[in-house]
Design a protein around this motif. Structure first.
Motif, PDB file in Angstrom:
ATOM      1  N   PRO A   2      50.323  88.749  37.434  1.00 15.50           N
ATOM      2  CA  PRO A   2      49.443  88.621  36.580  1.00 15.50           C
ATOM      3  C   PRO A   2      48.196  87.667  37.131  1.00 15.50           C
ATOM      4  O   PRO A   2      47.111  87.859  36.782  1.00 15.50           O
ATOM      5  CB  PRO A   2      49.837  87.950  35.144  1.00 15.50           C
ATOM      6  N   SER A   3      48.520  86.695  37.975  1.00 14.37           N
ATOM      7  CA  SER A   3      47.499  85.763  38.794  1.00 14.37           C
ATOM      8  C   SER A   3      46.805  86.457  39.473  1.00 14.37           C
ATOM      9  O   SER A   3      45.404  86.430  39.434  1.00 14.37           O
ATOM     10  CB  SER A   3      48.380  84.801  39.444  1.00 14.37           C
ATOM     11  N   VAL A   4      47.435  87.406  40.363  1.00  7.92           N
ATOM     12  CA  VAL A   4      46.647  88.117  41.305  1.00  7.92           C
ATOM     13  C   VAL A   4      45.681  89.051  40.478  1.00  7.92           C
ATOM     14  O   VAL A   4      44.526  89.336  40.897  1.00  7.92           O
ATOM     15  CB  VAL A   4      47.446  88.908  42.347  1.00  7.92           C
ATOM     16  N   LEU A   5      46.287  89.828  39.506  1.00  7.80           N
ATOM     17  CA  LEU A   5      45.417  90.737  38.812  1.00  7.80           C
ATOM     18  C   LEU A   5      44.221  89.961  38.039  1.00  7.80           C
ATOM     19  O   LEU A   5      42.994  90.675  38.157  1.00  7.80           O
ATOM     20  CB  LEU A   5      46.452  91.395  37.867  1.00  7.80           C
ATOM     21  N   PRO A  25      28.543  87.743  44.142  1.00  8.79           N
ATOM     22  CA  PRO A  25      29.690  87.959  44.687  1.00  8.79           C
ATOM     23  C   PRO A  25      30.625  87.018  45.242  1.00  8.79           C
ATOM     24  O   PRO A  25      31.926  86.835  44.967  1.00  8.79           O
ATOM     25  CB  PRO A  25      29.673  89.449  45.545  1.00  8.79           C
ATOM     26  N   TYR A  26      30.030  86.438  46.284  1.00  6.88           N
ATOM     27  CA  TYR A  26      31.274  85.569  46.902  1.00  6.88           C
ATOM     28  C   TYR A  26      31.545  84.246  46.205  1.00  6.88           C
ATOM     29  O   TYR A  26      32.444  83.462  46.071  1.00  6.88           O
ATOM     30  CB  TYR A  26      30.425  84.989  48.050  1.00  6.88           C
ATOM     31  N   VAL A  27      30.299  83.697  45.146  1.00  2.81           N
ATOM     32  CA  VAL A  27      30.589  82.575  44.286  1.00  2.81           C
ATOM     33  C   VAL A  27      31.729  83.131  43.133  1.00  2.81           C
ATOM     34  O   VAL A  27      32.589  82.267  42.917  1.00  2.81           O
ATOM     35  CB  VAL A  27      29.355  82.139  43.551  1.00  2.81           C
ATOM     36  N   LEU A  28      31.411  84.201  42.788  1.00  2.00           N
ATOM     37  CA  LEU A  28      32.541  84.801  42.009  1.00  2.00           C
ATOM     38  C   LEU A  28      33.923  84.902  42.187  1.00  2.00           C
ATOM     39  O   LEU A  28      35.018  84.448  41.777  1.00  2.00           O
ATOM     40  CB  LEU A  28      31.972  86.472  41.341  1.00  2.00           C
ATOM     41  N   LEU A  29      33.961  85.323  43.546  1.00  2.00           N
ATOM     42  CA  LEU A  29      35.161  85.481  44.467  1.00  2.00           C
ATOM     43  C   LEU A  29      35.793  83.964  44.446  1.00  2.00           C
ATOM     44  O   LEU A  29      37.032  83.771  44.208  1.00  2.00           O
ATOM     45  CB  LEU A  29      35.245  86.097  45.615  1.00  2.00           C
ATOM     46  N   GLY A  30      34.992  82.943  44.699  1.00  2.00           N
ATOM     47  CA  GLY A  30      35.398  81.798  44.727  1.00  2.00           C
ATOM     48  C   GLY A  30      36.086  80.904  43.574  1.00  2.00           C
ATOM     49  O   GLY A  30      37.071  80.554  43.486  1.00  2.00           O
ATOM     50  N   VAL A  31      35.333  81.365  42.425  1.00  3.93           N
ATOM     51  CA  VAL A  31      35.810  81.113  41.141  1.00  3.93           C
ATOM     52  C   VAL A  31      37.105  81.583  40.834  1.00  3.93           C
ATOM     53  O   VAL A  31      37.893  80.920  40.209  1.00  3.93           O
ATOM     54  CB  VAL A  31      34.832  81.186  40.245  1.00  3.93           C
ATOM     55  N   GLN A  32      37.130  82.947  40.969  1.00  4.91           N
ATOM     56  CA  GLN A  32      38.411  83.576  40.687  1.00  4.91           C
ATOM     57  C   GLN A  32      39.485  83.175  41.573  1.00  4.91           C
ATOM     58  O   GLN A  32      40.765  83.099  41.020  1.00  4.91           O
ATOM     59  CB  GLN A  32      38.153  85.227  40.844  1.00  4.91           C
ATOM     60  N   VAL A  33      39.344  82.906  42.799  1.00  6.08           N
ATOM     61  CA  VAL A  33      40.448  82.431  43.558  1.00  6.08           C
ATOM     62  C   VAL A  33      41.010  80.970  43.161  1.00  6.08           C
ATOM     63  O   VAL A  33      42.230  80.810  43.185  1.00  6.08           O
ATOM     64  CB  VAL A  33      40.131  82.317  45.009  1.00  6.08           C
ATOM     65  N   PHE A  35      42.940  81.813  40.111  1.00  7.00           N
ATOM     66  CA  PHE A  35      44.486  82.006  40.566  1.00  7.00           C
ATOM     67  C   PHE A  35      45.304  80.940  40.986  1.00  7.00           C
ATOM     68  O   PHE A  35      46.154  80.820  40.575  1.00  7.00           O
ATOM     69  CB  PHE A  35      44.137  82.990  41.749  1.00  7.00           C
ATOM     70  N   LEU A  36      44.449  80.000  41.928  1.00  6.95           N
ATOM     71  CA  LEU A  36      45.407  78.800  42.217  1.00  6.95           C
ATOM     72  C   LEU A  36      45.548  77.759  41.441  1.00  6.95           C
ATOM     73  O   LEU A  36      46.809  77.541  41.021  1.00  6.95           O
ATOM     74  CB  LEU A  36      44.396  78.094  43.416  1.00  6.95           C
TER      75      LEU A  36
END
Length: 188
Positions: free
Chosen positions: A134-137, A155-163, A166-167
């Motif tokens: 579920p964390s990866v999803l 997109p890159y800021v959103l990816l950083g926020v999402q990672v 997840f962490l």
């Protein structure tokens, strides 16, 4: 933690015999039964995780029936897959998210069955399927189901926020899971 020891065929956790899956959604149900419900937008938001959780539970159960595997204790994993996996993309239309949650429940049961075939312990299987999947999803699902015009960041800021999401989620859930393993009664 992940594989069963050679001297025992099954990792034994002390657990109750009966399942009470309704307790997973007790806060939502109590709110829906409350006489003070006037904010219908909040009720709609709170009911989406319930629908997504039950949709993934149905997918989880159908694959269990197909594999002819009993569902003793791990049925709540199907609920967690849908409700936690869609926690970052809760604003998506239900016509899109319910079939995806159904498929995610089927996928989660497949992973659980595969780890069972590899002779992982119950705690290891539950940890991977309940927390890691579920964390990866939740990390990558907004990129797949939310329109780019609705993204709050580039997109890159959103990816950083999402990672980071997840962490932090995986770290907190792993700490709780590790603490529960630490205090569980030891079996010989």
């Amino acid at each position: 933690m992940f594989w069963n020891s050679a001297k025992s065929n099954e990792s034994k956790l002390v657990e109750e015999d009966k399942q009470y899956l309704i307790f997973l959604f007790l806060p939502c149900i109590l709110f829906l039964l409350s006489p003070y419900k006037t904010n219908y937008e909040f009720i709609e938001i709170i009911s989406k995780p319930v629908l997504l959780g039950f949709s993934s539970l149905i997918g989880f159960t159908i694959i269990s029936q197909y594999l002819k595997v009993p569902i003793p204790r791990e049925a709540e994993i199907g609920v967690w897959l849908g409700s936690i996996g869609f926690s970052t993309a809760i604003s998506v239309d239900l016509l899109v998210s319910i079939p995806l949650a159904f498929g995610i429940g089927m996928f989660g049961r497949g992973i659980y069955f595969y780890l069972d075939e590899l002779k992982w312990s119950d705690s290891g299987k539950r940890g991977v399927v309940s927390y890691l999947v579920p964390s990866v999803l939740a990390t990558f699902l907004p990129f797949l189901v939310v329109e780019p015009k609705d993204w709050n960041h580039s997109p890159y800021v959103l990816l950083g926020v999402q990672v980071l999401y997840f962490l932090s989620f995986y770290l907190i859930s792993s700490l709780v899971f590790g603490f529960l393993l630490l205090i569980k009664p030891k079996s010989e």
